[in-house]
Design an enzyme around this catalytic site. Structure first.
Site, short mmCIF file in Angstrom:
data_model
loop_
_atom_site.label_atom_id
_atom_site.label_comp_id
_atom_site.label_asym_id
_atom_site.label_seq_id
_atom_site.Cartn_x
_atom_site.Cartn_y
_atom_site.Cartn_z
CD GLU A 36 -1.45 -2.42 1.86
OE1 GLU A 36 -2.27 -3.29 2.16
OE2 GLU A 36 -0.23 -2.53 2.09
CE1 TYR A 104 7.51 -10.38 2.71
CE2 TYR A 104 6.53 -12.57 2.74
CZ TYR A 104 6.65 -11.31 2.16
OH TYR A 104 5.91 -11.01 1.06
CG ASP A 284 2.35 -3.01 -4.74
OD1 ASP A 284 1.36 -3.69 -4.43
OD2 ASP A 284 3.49 -3.24 -4.30
#
Length: 343
Positions: A36, A104, A284
Site C-alpha cells: 500500500e 520475511y 502495486d
C-alpha cells in the site's frame, strides 16, 4: 485531484546487489516499500493527495521509513507510533530461469501491534474519495483483520470508494485462513483486483476448465471467475493483471477488466518486458494506475490501458517504487514504446 488513502505496512527492503545470491552478498542495497505504501507513492507522483496510514516504531529506522514516504509527497500525518521494530524483507533478484526469492523478517513489527483505537478514522477519511488496501495487511497478525475491518467500516461510513488487491502471500498465511478473513471483508469493496490464483486461494473461486498453476493464460477462466465474483459480491469492477513468465528476466504483461453491472469484458494491450530490472511492486504500480485513472473519471478501457502502461514502466526501475510521471505512462499507453532518448 482526489484524496486517496492507503493503509498497510512499509518495510525495510535489503536486496542483494545485482543478481547476487544471498550467500554471495557482502552488502545489501537499502530501500523502503510495501504494497500500500508503493501505491501511495505512485498516486502522489501522479498528482493526487495520497495519505498513507500505518504504524511505525518511534526510533531512527521508523524515521527513515517516514522520510522515504515524505520524499515523494505522501501524507504521513496519520501514522501511529507504536511497537519496537520495522518489518524487514530480504530480496534475492533472480535472472533467466532462476526465480527471485523473498525472505520475511516482519513478525511482531509495529503494524502487527497496532489497534483500531490507535487511529482516528473519522479524521483519516474526512474528504477522502478512495481507500485502498491489500490482502497482505490482514495477514500480518491475528489482530490485523480487526484493524482492517475498522478502517473499511469507517471508509464506507464516509461514502468512500474502496479497492482491494487480493495479493495472496503463502509465506504469511494459509489459503484457508485467507478465505476465512477476506471473504468477510469483500462486502465493503467496490473494485477488486486479483489474478486467477488470488481469486481461487483467497476467495475460493475456481475457473471452469483452467489450471491456475499451469503458467498459461486462459481468458475464458478470467471471464468465468470475474462473473462469479461479481455475482457474489456485487463489485463495480473486477480486474486482473496477466503475467506470462517466460523467465525471471522476460515477461509478457497485460490485464483485463470486467464491469460488474454490464459484464462487459476487456483485455488491454500486451507488453513484452525484457530484460526486467525489478518486478517487485509491479502489481502495486498497476493498482495505482487503475485507481488514478478511475478516480479521474476515465472509462474502464482507458483506465486499464493507463494502469498496464504505468506498471510496465515500473519493471524498468530498481526498488519497490514506481517513480514515473503520469505523462510517461500516457505516452506509453498511447503507443510510444520506442524508448528513444527524450531531449
Amino acid at each position: 485531484m482526489a484524496k486517496i488513502v492507503t493503509m498497510g505496512e512499509i518495510m525495510l527492503r535489503l536486496s542483494t546487489p545485482g543478481n547476487e545470491r544471498f550467500i554471495q552478498a557482502d552488502t545489501f542495497d537499502v530501500n523502503y516499500g510495501g504494497g500500500e505504501a508503493n501505491v501511495a507513492v505512485s498516486l502522489a507522483g501522479f498528482g493526487h493527495e495520497a495519505e498513507f496510514v500505518t504504524a511505525l516504531p518511534d526510533n531512527p529506522i521508523g524515521e527513515c521509513a517516514l522520510a522515504a514516504l515524505r520524499k515523494y509527497g505522501v501524507g504521513t500525518k496519520h501514522v501511529a507510533r507504536c511497537g519496537e521494530r520495522l518489518g524487514i524483507y530480504f530480496l534475492e533478484t533472480g535472472a533467466a530461469m532462476r526465480a527471485s526469492n523473498v525472505v520475511y523478517d516482519r513478525a511482531r513489527s509495529a503494524i502487527c501491534t497496532a489497534r483500531p483505537e490507535d487511529f482516528d478514522f473519522n479524521a483519516i477519511f474526512q474528504d477522502a474519495e478512495w481507500f485502498h488496501f491489500t490482502g497482505i495487511t490482514p495477514a500480518v497478525s491475528d489482530t490485523a483483520p480487526a484493524l482492517t475491518e475498522a478502517a473499511l467500516k469507517a471508509a464506507k461510513d464516509h461514502g468512500v470508494t474502496v479497492s482491494v488487491d487480493l495479493n495472496f502471500r503463502k509465506k504469511l498465511w494459509s489459503s484457508e485462513k485467507a478465505r476465512e478473513v477476506m471473504t468477510g471483508l469483500m462486502e465493503y469493496v467496490d473494485v477488486c483486483i486479483g489474478n486467477e490464483e488470488d481469486a481461487q486461494k483467497v476467495l475460493g473461486f475456481r475457473p471452469g476448465n483452467t489450471d491456475v498453476t499451469a503458467g498459461e493464460l486462459e481468458l475464458a477462466g478470467y471471464v468465468d471467475i470475474f462473473n462469479q465474483m461479481a455475482d457474489r459480491f456485487g463489485f463495480r469492477y473486477v480486474v486482473g493483471s496477466l503475467r506470462e513468465s517466460f523467465s525471471a528476466s522476460d515477461n509478457g504483461w497485460s490485464a483485463c477488466i470486467m464491469d460488474g453491472r454490464t459484464r462487459e469484458f476487456y483485455r488491454s494491450r500486451r507488453y513484452r518486458i525484457t530484460p526486467i530490472v525489478d518486478r517487485v511492486g509491479g502489481g502495486d504500480s498497476f493498482a495505482a494506475g487503475l485507481i488514478c485513472a478511475l478516480a479521474e473519471g476515465k472509462e474502464m478501457k482507458e483506465a486499464l490501458e493507463f494502469a498496464v502502461a504505468a506498471s510496465a514502466l515500473k519493471h524498468t526501475i530498481p526498488g519497490d517504487l514506481n517513480l514515473i510521471t503520469k505523462e510517461e505512462a500516457e505516452r506509453l499507453a498511447g503507443g510510444d514504446a520506442s524508448g528513444r532518448v527524450q531531449r
